[in-house]
Structure formats: structure tokens, C-alpha cells
Write a protein that holds these residues in place. Structure first.
Motif, PDB file in Angstrom:
ATOM      1  N   ASN A 183       0.863  -1.121   0.087  1.00  0.00           N
ATOM      2  CA  ASN A 183      -0.020  -0.007  -0.124  1.00  0.00           C
ATOM      3  C   ASN A 183       0.828   1.264   0.087  1.00  0.00           C
ATOM      4  OD1 ASN A 183      -2.844  -0.595  -0.037  1.00  0.00           O
ATOM      5  ND2 ASN A 183      -2.490  -1.901   1.873  1.00  0.00           N
ATOM      6  N   MET A 184       1.824   1.285   1.086  1.00  0.00           N
ATOM      7  CA  MET A 184       2.828   2.594   0.792  1.00  0.00           C
ATOM      8  C   MET A 184       3.384   2.587  -0.420  1.00  0.00           C
ATOM      9  SD  MET A 184       2.537   4.127   3.576  1.00  0.00           S
ATOM     10  CE  MET A 184       3.793   5.180   3.207  1.00  0.00           C
ATOM     11  N   TYR A 185       4.086   1.556  -1.224  1.00  0.00           N
ATOM     12  CA  TYR A 185       4.513   1.714  -2.303  1.00  0.00           C
ATOM     13  C   TYR A 185       3.809   2.113  -3.376  1.00  0.00           C
ATOM     14  CZ  TYR A 185       7.061   0.861  -6.808  1.00  0.00           C
ATOM     15  OH  TYR A 185       7.624   1.068  -8.004  1.00  0.00           O
ATOM     16  N   THR A 186       2.592   1.724  -3.574  1.00  0.00           N
ATOM     17  CA  THR A 186       1.495   2.187  -4.463  1.00  0.00           C
ATOM     18  C   THR A 186       1.087   3.754  -4.345  1.00  0.00           C
ATOM     19  OG1 THR A 186       0.371  -0.073  -4.466  1.00  0.00           O
ATOM     20  CG2 THR A 186      -0.959   1.923  -5.354  1.00  0.00           C
ATOM     21  N   GLU A 187       1.054   4.119  -3.211  1.00  0.00           N
ATOM     22  CA  GLU A 187       0.767   5.460  -2.880  1.00  0.00           C
ATOM     23  C   GLU A 187       1.724   6.456  -2.999  1.00  0.00           C
ATOM     24  OE1 GLU A 187      -0.917   8.283   0.919  1.00  0.00           O
ATOM     25  OE2 GLU A 187      -1.344   6.215   0.932  1.00  0.00           O
ATOM     26  N   THR A 188       2.877   6.060  -2.520  1.00  0.00           N
ATOM     27  CA  THR A 188       4.137   6.987  -2.404  1.00  0.00           C
ATOM     28  C   THR A 188       4.861   7.000  -3.776  1.00  0.00           C
ATOM     29  OG1 THR A 188       5.681   5.364  -1.476  1.00  0.00           O
ATOM     30  CG2 THR A 188       4.449   7.008   0.015  1.00  0.00           C
TER      31      THR A 188
END
Length: 496
Positions: free
Chosen positions: A277-282
Motif C-alpha cells: 500500500n505504501m509503495y502504491t501511494e508514495t
């Protein structure tokens, strides 16, 4: 010495003088070089930001333009290396030890020690930490490597010029590049290469020592780091002796396999859903904010400007100083590819892999930090191993990481000896083993001496100072490449 040019002898003398100064008067040397670095950071920070952004823009234009169809070589030439081997080699040469050294530490630092704009330890700092790490190791870096490498490869394989930085400037300066002016350009490139790689070798020795200390209690000291340098020097000289198609190629493939295996293990054993999730968003935010990140100078914010000087401006100068080495090696292994294929491969693939690496290791480190496990008490070279110690099969992963750093150490030094051999033998694509071995020993000696006097900071300052004049060379290379491509396109149209 057979085939060695004046570039070889001049650079050797300059390197010897610099090392002697660093070894005999380390405090004064570090103070003077620190002054120059501070001056460059505060005076030319805006210039580095604009330069890197313009290079990225020029790269995109080339990919989309009709020039993208031009092949780096004859129209009948095809790539010498498979796609996987090619990507592995350029990735190992371009980032290598740095990814392992900073993969967990940099995002953690941006989150828990000194964020760019957010408050320490907040969710905003978490998101910002990953975005900034992607930015520092992403599109801009590889676009700069790609343009310099493209210019070298184009003039080597398409125009039949020697494999020298000076050869790429002939459309502007003509035969003057065969004289003293060309020598100055090539000496600057060799000087930056030797100290850039020596500093990386110093980092590598320190991190291997840090890993062994964490795993087996082996003391972290200069003697052990010297032993590591000696052992790895012997290994990379053996690799250099075997040539591109054996040593570097095989080691780079092994490197890629180990790096991917380590990433997958941390992804599975770490906070998997959070990482995804963090990779997708950031990463999406990084792409969305690419323009604002590219030009941010913070002229009215002293704290943020200080952060930018310490991180972004430092990185941009650092990558520019590495350009002669990395780009020349990338050019050497890229014959037969089209300009479009070359630039997409050089810019996009490493950026994606590097961002995934930082997302996995950075998110895991920050998640542990948020849970109460303070990783900031460990040194930079031990942060990764401290992270692994909190995970299942941590000892195994630490051992893999030590092996990975060692192989990155070998491939970086191996690639550098090859490039230095090319640059100091008039652009020979097959420099003699004697020349390569001498450069290999020289790099290791520089790293060893700098470690003995604590001079890595001073040599980093020296490299950053050298990056400023070389940045002007890069601008000239871009102009020269455009002139040559335009001339070829005009000639092609007139034939039709």
C-alpha cells in the motif's frame, strides 16, 4: 607502459598528491574541501536542480522523437548481451553498494531523524521519506547516466570514435579534443572515477565489517577493514582478468538474483500489506510531484534549505561525479540497441527496481521504528543488520546481505578498472590486464588510506567539488549529441 596515454600518468600523479595531502594533513584537507563543498551547495544548488531536470526532459524528448529509432552501431548490429544480463550489469555498476548501504537507513532517517518538511515520526513524514528516497535514486539519476552513456555509445559505435569522454565533444571543438583540451576533460573523468569508486569501496568495507561484527562479534576496526579490502581486491582483479563476458556478467547476474531474493524475503516476512500500500501511494505521489520536487530550492526556509543541501544537492553532485565511470561502462555493454530501447532500459527499469527496494526496506524499518524498536541508535552500516535481527531467519538474511555487498563491491571495482583502463589507453575497448590490475590496486590503496585517516568525508567533498566542472562537460555532451543526431537526420533526409 604499453598503450598507456598521458591521461594515465597525469591522473596517477594527481591522485597520489591528493592522497598524500589527505593522509598527512587530514584535518586541514577536510576543512578546505568542506569549505568548497559548502560554497558549491549554497551557490550552485539551484544549478544542479535545473541541470538534472533539463536532462530528464531531454531524455523523454529523445525517447519520443524519431531519433529513438537510431541504433547504437551499424544498422545491422544487435545487442551483445541478453536483456537480463544487460540490466543486471548496468544496475550493479550504477547503484551497487549504495542500495544496500542506504536502503533501510535513508527512509528511516527522513522519518525519524530529520524529515524534509514534515514533523518527525508522523504519517506525513512516513510518506515523505519514501517519496524523497525514490526521488534521490530515481528518474533524474538514471536519465543523467543515460544521456552521458548514450553520447558515449553513439560516438563510439555509430561514428567510430575512441571510447573517451573527449571524443563526444568533437562536433563542438573538432580536432582540439585530440590535444591538451581533450586531455583535461579525460583527466577530470578519470580523477572523478577513481575517488568515486574508492569512496564506495570504503563504504563497502565498512558495511561488510559492520555485518560481520553484528553477526559474529568481529571487531569493527581499520585492520579488519583492510583485510576485507585485500581479499575483495584479489577477487575483483581475478574477475577483471577474466573479462566482460565472464567475470562482470556472471557476478552481475548472481547479484541480481541475490538482491531479488532478499527483497522477496523481506516483503514476505515484513509488513507485506503495508509495504504494498505504501509503495502504491508514495510512488504515485512521487510521479505526481516530480516537477515540484525537481525545482524545490526552499529559498525562504532555512531549515528545509539545509536539508536539501545535505541530501538532494549532495546526491545530485555525487551522481554527476560518478557519471564518467557508470556511463562509460553502460555505453560499453550497450552496443546494438536502439536509442529508444537504450534509454527506456537505462532510465525506467532501474528506477522501478530501486523504488521497490526502498519501499520494502524503508517501510519495514519505519514500521519497526513506529512499533518501539529504535533502529536509529545503530550506525548507518549496521542499520540493515539491526533490522534483520528483528525478523525471522534474520541471521540468514544478514549473511546474504554481506555476500551481496561483497559481490557489489567486486562488480563496482571490476567495472571501474575496466572503465579506467579504457580512459587511460586512448579509448581501447579491450584494455590490457596490466593496466586494469594497476588501476584496481590503486583504487584499493586509495580506499585503504582514506579509511586509515578517516578521510572518506574529505574525499566526498573533493568529488563533489570535481562534479561542478564536469557538469559543464555534461552540458556540452548533450549539445554535441543533439548536433550529431540532427546532422545524421538531415543527411538521411537528403539521401531520400
Amino acid at each position: 607502459m604499453k598503450k598507456a596515454t598521458r591521461v594515465f600518468y597525469i591522473t596517477f600523479v594527481l591522485i597520489a598528491l591528493t592522497v598524500i595531502l589527505g593522509a598527512t594533513i587530514p584535518e586541514r584537507f577536510e576543512r578546505v574541501t568542506g569549505y568548497f563543498r559548502s560554497f558549491i551547495d549554497t551557490t550552485f544548488g539551484w544549478y544542479y536542480l535545473v541541470l538534472m531536470a533539463v536532462i530528464l526532459l531531454f531524455t523523454v524528448i529523445l525517447i519520443l522523437s524519431p531519433y529513438g529509432k537510431i541504433r547504437l552501431g551499424k544498422d545491422t548490429d544487435r545487442p551483445e548481451f541478453s536483456l537480463i544480463s544487460w540490466l543486471s550489469m548496468l544496475f550493479s555498476a550504477g547503484m551497487g553498494i549504495g542500495l544496500v548501504f542506504y536502503g533501510a537507513f535513508e527512509p528511516l532517517s527522513h522519518f525519524a531523524i530529520q524529515p524534509a518538511t514534515a514533523e518527525v515520526g508522523t504519517d506525513a513524514a512516513f510518506r515523505e521519506a519514501l517519496q524523497r528516497s525514490f526521488f534521490h535514486w530515481g528518474f533524474h539519476v538514471w536519465a543523467m547516466y543515460g544521456i552521458v552513456a548514450l553520447s558515449l555509445a553513439y560516438f563510439q559505435y555509430r561514428k567510430g570514435q575512441p571510447a573517451l569522454i573527449s571524443s563526444t565533444l568533437k562536433p563542438i571543438f573538432g580536432k582540439r579534443m585530440d590535444g591538451p583540451l581533450g586531455t583535461v576533460v579525460d583527466v577530470l573523468a578519470v580523477f572523478a572515477t577513481v575517488f568515486g569508486v574508492a569512496t564506495s569501496l570504503g563504504f563497502g568495507a565498512a558495511q561488510i565489517n559492520g555485518g560481520l561484527a553484528y553477526l559474529f562479534g568481529i571487531e569493527q576496526n581499520y585492520i579488519n577493514q583492510m583485510i576485507i579490502i585485500v581479499v575483495v581486491t584479489i577477487l575483483f582483479i581475478l574477475s577483471a582478468w577474466s573479462g566482460l563476458n565472464k567475470g562482470i556478467k556472471y557476478l552481475s547476474n548472481i547479484n541480481m538474483a541475490l538482491a531479488l531474493a532478499l527483497m522477496v524475503l523481506v516483503l514476505i516476512l515484513g509488513p507485506t500489506l503495508l509495504i504494498l500500500n505504501m509503495y502504491t501511494e508514495t510512488f504515485g505521489a512521487y510521479v505526481q510531484n516530480l516537477i515540484s520536487l525537481s525545482f524545490r530550492t526552499a529559498p525562504l526556509d532555512d531549515q528545509n534549505r539545509s536539508w536539501l543541501n545535505g541530501w538532494t544537492i549532495f546526491y545530485w553532485a555525487w551522481w554527476i561525479s560518478w557519471a564518467p565511470f557508470v556511463s562509460m561502462f553502460i555505453a560499453r555493454v550497450s552496443k546494438g540497441r536502439t536509442i529508444r530501447e537504450f534509454l527506456i532500459g537505462v532510465v525506467v527499469a532501474p528506477t522501478l527496481l530501486g523504488s521497490i527496494w526502498f519501499a520494502i526496506f524503508g517501510t519495514t524499518a519505519i514500521d519497526f521504528q513506529k512499533s518501539g524498536i529504535d533502529l536509529t541508535v545503530f550506525s548507518t552500516e549496521q542499520t540493515l543488520f539491526a533490522l534483520f535481527s528483528e525478523m525471522p531467519i534474520g541471521t540468514f538474511m544478514s549473511i546474504v546481505a554481506v555476500v551481496l555487498v561483497a559481490i557489489f563491491f567486486i562488480t563496482s571495482a571490476d567495472s571501474a578498472t575496466f572503465v579506467l583502463g579504457m580512459q587511460s589507453t586512448g579509448g581501447s575497448l579491450l584494455p590490457s590486464n596490466q593496466i586494469k590490475i594497476l588501476w584496481g590496486i590503486a583504487q584499493s590503496l586509495v580506499a585503504a588510506i582514506l579509511l586509515s585517516v578517516g578521510g572518506l568525508t574529505a574525499v566526498q567533498n573533493t568529488i563533489i567539488s570535481a562534479a561542478l566542472p564536469f557538469s559543464f562537460v555534461i552540458i556540452l555532451m548533450v549539445i554535441s549529441l543533439f548536433m550529431a543526431l540532427n546532422e545524421e537526420a538531415t543527411a538521411s533526409k537528403s539521401k531520400k
